[in-house]
Design an enzyme around this catalytic site. Sequence first.
Site, PDB file in Angstrom:
ATOM      1  N   HIS A  34      84.244  12.738  38.703  1.00 28.45           N
ATOM      2  CA  HIS A  34      84.983  13.102  39.877  1.00 28.45           C
ATOM      3  C   HIS A  34      86.488  13.131  39.676  1.00 28.45           C
ATOM      4  O   HIS A  34      87.213  12.296  40.174  1.00 28.45           O
ATOM      5  CB  HIS A  34      84.604  12.151  41.000  1.00 28.45           C
ATOM      6  CG  HIS A  34      83.116  11.982  41.114  1.00 28.45           C
ATOM      7  ND1 HIS A  34      82.263  13.047  41.177  1.00 28.45           N
ATOM      8  CD2 HIS A  34      82.340  10.880  41.149  1.00 28.45           C
ATOM      9  CE1 HIS A  34      81.033  12.615  41.268  1.00 28.45           C
ATOM     10  NE2 HIS A  34      81.047  11.288  41.244  1.00 28.45           N
ATOM     11  N   ARG A  48      87.438   5.481  44.173  1.00 28.23           N
ATOM     12  CA  ARG A  48      86.825   5.197  42.872  1.00 28.23           C
ATOM     13  C   ARG A  48      87.765   5.570  41.720  1.00 28.23           C
ATOM     14  O   ARG A  48      87.692   5.022  40.631  1.00 28.23           O
ATOM     15  CB  ARG A  48      85.476   5.917  42.751  1.00 28.23           C
ATOM     16  CG  ARG A  48      84.464   5.395  43.746  1.00 28.23           C
ATOM     17  CD  ARG A  48      83.062   5.856  43.449  1.00 28.23           C
ATOM     18  NE  ARG A  48      82.836   7.235  43.826  1.00 28.23           N
ATOM     19  CZ  ARG A  48      81.631   7.807  43.835  1.00 28.23           C
ATOM     20  NH1 ARG A  48      80.555   7.133  43.463  1.00 28.23           N
ATOM     21  NH2 ARG A  48      81.494   9.064  44.198  1.00 28.23           N
ATOM     22  N   ASP A 105      72.808   7.158  49.031  1.00 28.75           N
ATOM     23  CA  ASP A 105      73.161   6.878  47.641  1.00 28.75           C
ATOM     24  C   ASP A 105      74.046   5.643  47.636  1.00 28.75           C
ATOM     25  O   ASP A 105      75.148   5.664  48.187  1.00 28.75           O
ATOM     26  CB  ASP A 105      73.907   8.073  47.050  1.00 28.75           C
ATOM     27  CG  ASP A 105      74.064   7.940  45.556  1.00 28.75           C
ATOM     28  OD1 ASP A 105      74.435   6.842  45.100  1.00 28.75           O
ATOM     29  OD2 ASP A 105      73.809   8.911  44.834  1.00 28.75           O
ATOM     30  N   GLU A 110      68.818   4.977  47.274  1.00 31.14           N
ATOM     31  CA  GLU A 110      69.043   5.336  45.860  1.00 31.14           C
ATOM     32  C   GLU A 110      70.019   4.397  45.179  1.00 31.14           C
ATOM     33  O   GLU A 110      71.039   4.009  45.753  1.00 31.14           O
ATOM     34  CB  GLU A 110      69.607   6.771  45.820  1.00 31.14           C
ATOM     35  CG  GLU A 110      70.004   7.233  44.422  1.00 31.14           C
ATOM     36  CD  GLU A 110      70.302   8.708  44.373  1.00 31.14           C
ATOM     37  OE1 GLU A 110      69.619   9.494  45.062  1.00 31.14           O
ATOM     38  OE2 GLU A 110      71.235   9.105  43.633  1.00 31.14           O
ATOM     39  N   GLU A 149      69.993   7.521  37.439  1.00 25.28           N
ATOM     40  CA  GLU A 149      71.036   8.423  36.930  1.00 25.28           C
ATOM     41  C   GLU A 149      71.900   7.746  35.868  1.00 25.28           C
ATOM     42  O   GLU A 149      72.495   8.439  35.048  1.00 25.28           O
ATOM     43  CB  GLU A 149      71.882   8.997  38.066  1.00 25.28           C
ATOM     44  CG  GLU A 149      72.807   8.009  38.724  1.00 25.28           C
ATOM     45  CD  GLU A 149      73.481   8.588  39.956  1.00 25.28           C
ATOM     46  OE1 GLU A 149      72.798   8.828  40.955  1.00 25.28           O
ATOM     47  OE2 GLU A 149      74.707   8.805  39.909  1.00 25.28           O
ATOM     48  N   HIS A 198      69.465  13.913  38.465  1.00 26.22           N
ATOM     49  CA  HIS A 198      70.787  13.808  39.086  1.00 26.22           C
ATOM     50  C   HIS A 198      71.472  15.166  38.964  1.00 26.22           C
ATOM     51  O   HIS A 198      71.352  15.844  37.939  1.00 26.22           O
ATOM     52  CB  HIS A 198      71.585  12.737  38.332  1.00 26.22           C
ATOM     53  CG  HIS A 198      72.959  12.508  38.859  1.00 26.22           C
ATOM     54  ND1 HIS A 198      74.078  12.614  38.076  1.00 26.22           N
ATOM     55  CD2 HIS A 198      73.381  12.179  40.099  1.00 26.22           C
ATOM     56  CE1 HIS A 198      75.140  12.347  38.812  1.00 26.22           C
ATOM     57  NE2 HIS A 198      74.747  12.086  40.041  1.00 26.22           N
TER      58      HIS A 198
END
Length: 397
Positions: free
Chosen positions: A25, A51, A217, A243, A271, A321
């Site tokens: 990201h 993040r 998620d 998840e 993932e 994923h």
Amino acid sequence: MAAISFPRIAHVRAFTVRGGGADYHDQGAGHWIDDHIATPMSRYPEYRQSRQSFGINVLGTLVVEIEAEDGTIGFAVTTGGEPACFIVERHLARFLEGRDPRVVEKIWDQMYFSTQYYGRKGLVVNAISGVDLALWDLLGKLRQEPVHHLLGGAVRGELQFYATGARPDVAKKLGFIGGKMPLHHGPAEGLEGFHKNIAELAEMRARVGPDFWLMWDCWMALDVDYATRLAIAAHEHGLKWIEEAISPDDYWGYAELRRNVPRRMLVTTGEHEATRWGFRLLLEMECCDIIQPDVGWCGGVTELLKISALADARGKLVVPHGSSVYSYHFVATRHNSPFAEFLMMHPGPTEVVPMFHPQLIGEPVPVNGRLPVSALDKPGFGVELNRDLNYHRPYPH
Ligand SMILES: C[C@H](O)[C@H](O)CC(=O)C(=O)O
Ligand SMILES: [Mg+2]
């Protein structure tokens, strides 16, 4: 019998490039994917809002190119950045250059076992995955066949998708079969955060109606107790699956969580898992209902086929994923991959935009939540590398 002549591999090259791309990201400010998402770092208030603040984008993109003697180039885009470039050029390239590109199994085996003493998972298998995907792309381009033909052929005529993003209500309007939301508040935000999570789910359920799939998620942010309480509270709002609720290393915790969640709620993960051995643990320990390998991280297509066979024999689904064309060619060929993930990379996210923008040219996107397999019918993975970007090759050999 005389062997059919086939060009050998001449060069392996590895590049980094900044900006865009789906994971991990490197997106601009204000993007939903970096807006107060619960993570294992949320216990530190200073790393809770973004993040990127704790370095999710620190590695950046890895582009691997494999050029055959006749000038044909296969390539792949994944993560791993500069450290992965080092591994690819200074270590893995020796197992490809001068070789016949058809010996995929041997090349994989040598890449994995030669790095095992410092690898096995994470960045090293991420780098191996990039090479493996570029090799399949090269094979497809040399043979003028889409990768899904090389994997045994499609078992259905179209793929259907759920969307991951903060706006499942928009995803529903766009024709997706479900919406997976990021969980925003982790255990460190206490009861207040817990209630905010449930309120968000309840509001989204009210917006999408009773039948649309809604999933969460949790990006490894929770512990078994919190995840269990969350799953129980979410049940009345029809949460379809929870998840990656806890650490990917806590196989025992996943097994416990799966026993704890309400009936018919699914536990999904994988993932951040790698190789047949990692997934064997998830499967044999009954950790989850759906495994979600990322083909750019788990060992590439070569390894995903093995992981998928293990899952199939246990009656488990494999829903990779989100990794765009790199997983679509696989999903099309497997009955135990009945749908696929589309990661919404629009900042809103209110529109469908290509996942690997700006690196890939010709990347197909779902329309009305679906993609005909014919959209994948081009050599290799069916995409080209955008050569107008600022690529950096840190470790030429
Ligand atoms: C939205 C999630 O936190 C993550 O960035 C993507 C992901 O885990 C998924 O698509 O699954
Ligand atoms: Mg996920």
